[in-house]
Design a protein around this motif. Structure first.
Motif, short mmCIF file in Angstrom:
data_model
loop_
_atom_site.label_atom_id
_atom_site.label_comp_id
_atom_site.label_asym_id
_atom_site.label_seq_id
_atom_site.Cartn_x
_atom_site.Cartn_y
_atom_site.Cartn_z
N MET A 187 0.82 -1.21 0.00
CA MET A 187 0.00 0.00 0.00
C MET A 187 0.85 1.26 0.00
N GLN A 188 1.93 1.25 0.78
CA GLN A 188 2.69 2.48 0.99
C GLN A 188 3.98 2.56 0.18
N GLY A 189 4.52 1.43 -0.24
CA GLY A 189 5.84 1.42 -0.87
C GLY A 189 5.82 2.01 -2.27
N GLN A 190 6.95 2.58 -2.66
CA GLN A 190 7.07 3.16 -4.00
C GLN A 190 7.01 2.09 -5.09
N ALA A 191 7.35 0.86 -4.76
CA ALA A 191 7.23 -0.24 -5.71
C ALA A 191 5.82 -0.82 -5.75
N GLY A 192 4.94 -0.29 -4.89
CA GLY A 192 3.55 -0.73 -4.85
C GLY A 192 2.61 0.39 -5.25
N LEU A 193 1.66 0.71 -4.37
CA LEU A 193 0.66 1.74 -4.67
C LEU A 193 1.12 3.14 -4.29
N ALA A 194 2.20 3.25 -3.53
CA ALA A 194 2.77 4.55 -3.15
C ALA A 194 1.72 5.47 -2.52
N GLY A 195 0.82 4.86 -1.73
CA GLY A 195 -0.18 5.64 -1.03
C GLY A 195 -1.39 6.02 -1.86
N HIS A 196 -1.44 5.66 -3.14
CA HIS A 196 -2.61 5.97 -3.96
C HIS A 196 -3.78 5.06 -3.60
N THR A 197 -4.97 5.52 -3.94
CA THR A 197 -6.18 4.82 -3.50
C THR A 197 -6.84 3.98 -4.59
N VAL A 198 -6.42 4.14 -5.84
CA VAL A 198 -7.05 3.39 -6.95
C VAL A 198 -5.97 2.73 -7.78
N SER A 199 -6.15 1.46 -8.04
CA SER A 199 -5.23 0.73 -8.91
C SER A 199 -6.04 -0.19 -9.81
N GLY A 200 -5.45 -0.57 -10.93
CA GLY A 200 -6.16 -1.44 -11.85
C GLY A 200 -5.20 -2.22 -12.72
N THR A 201 -5.66 -3.40 -13.14
CA THR A 201 -4.88 -4.25 -14.05
C THR A 201 -5.79 -4.73 -15.16
#
Length: 280
Positions: free
Chosen positions: A191-205
């Protein structure tokens, strides 16, 4: 403080099984079985007989802790089907039990399945597990996406409690070509890591498989950009992967819809015709 929402202990189990087959030049919903609150509306043909559109509906409108939703879709050889949902899926906070969604798609030789659901919104305190298994026969095609919104940001709510477990596998002719799994927690590295969602709330694949992606088509996809947030496209040996990262479910859906329109010709052999429910 958590927003005040109903706390559910006992869960509902819902199962839906759909079977599509090709009859002459028409794709028909030949098999349909459901148990519990998960159904499909009347098949639609907005682009002619070849492609059957269907809307998967969860009448309770929300998923509570302990609920289990299972949807199995099978396309026989040569069939073409497009499935979507009438609105965003809402996953409520839970007092402890995890809610689960299990999707199992089996696509026969020469068939094409498009799975284009609207957003999945996890309320603060939700505990969700999303599992998707896609099996393609040789020569089958598939395009599907998942858009995940953490918290109801439009209401000022953050996803400060709970978790989401994700598992997606895609096989072609029995061979795994995509496997992704993870756990999103408010204070976790994804959730928080720069290699992950970097604190953003919306993701999609978005995953597209079964159609050749040449350099020109790849460049056309990479030229597209979301209205807000960031998008990216990667070509792998057996599929194309689109990603969205930002804070807008609407921007994510718009970006993936643009990618779908670019890919639909090579994938399904026809121009894109949006599901009617998207315009209501």
């Amino acid at each position: 403080m958590l927003a005040i929402e109903p706390v559910h202990i006992a869960g509902w189990r819902a199962e839906l099984a759909l079977g599509f087959e090709r009859r002459a030049e028409r794709t028909v919903l030949a098999r349909r079985r459901h148990d519990g609150p998960l159904v499909v509306q009347k098949p639609l043909y907005p682009e002619g007989d070849a492609v059957c559109h269907a809307i998967v509906v969860h009448p309770p409108a929300g998923v509570a802790g302990g609920d289990v939703l299972e949807c199995a879709v099978q396309l026989d050889a040569g069939a073409q089907a497009l499935l979507t949902t009438p609105g965003a899926g809402k996953w409520y906070r839970s007092a402890g039990p995890r809610a689960q969604q299990r999707l199992a798609f089996e696509v026969g030789a020469g068939a094409c399945l498009e799975w284009l659901p609207q957003e999945t919104i996890l309320f603060d305190g939700a505990r969700a597990a999303l599992d998707t298994e896609v099996q393609l026969a040789q020569g089958a095609r598939y395009l599907g996406w998942e858009i995940l919104c953490l918290g109801r940001t439009g209401s000022g709510e953050r996803f400060a409690h709970g978790e989401c477990r994700l598992h997606t596998r895609l096989r072609i002719d029995g061979r795994s070509v995509w496997l992704e799994r993870g756990r999103i927690a408010p204070d976790g590295p994804l959730m928080q890591g720069q290699a992950g969602l970097a604190g953003h709330t919306v993701s999609g694949t978005l995953l597209a498989a079964g159609a050749p992606i040449d350099d020109a088509l790849l460049a056309a996809c990479r030229a597209l950009a979301p209205a807000r947030g960031r998008g990216a496209v990667t070509r792998l040996p057996a599929l194309l992967v689109g990603r969205y990262l930002g804070d807008s479910g609407e921007a994510a859906r718009g970006y993936f819809a643009a990618l779908w329109r670019a890919l639909r010709g090579p994938l399904a052999g026809r121009e894109a015709v949006e599901p009617r429910i998207w315009r209501t």
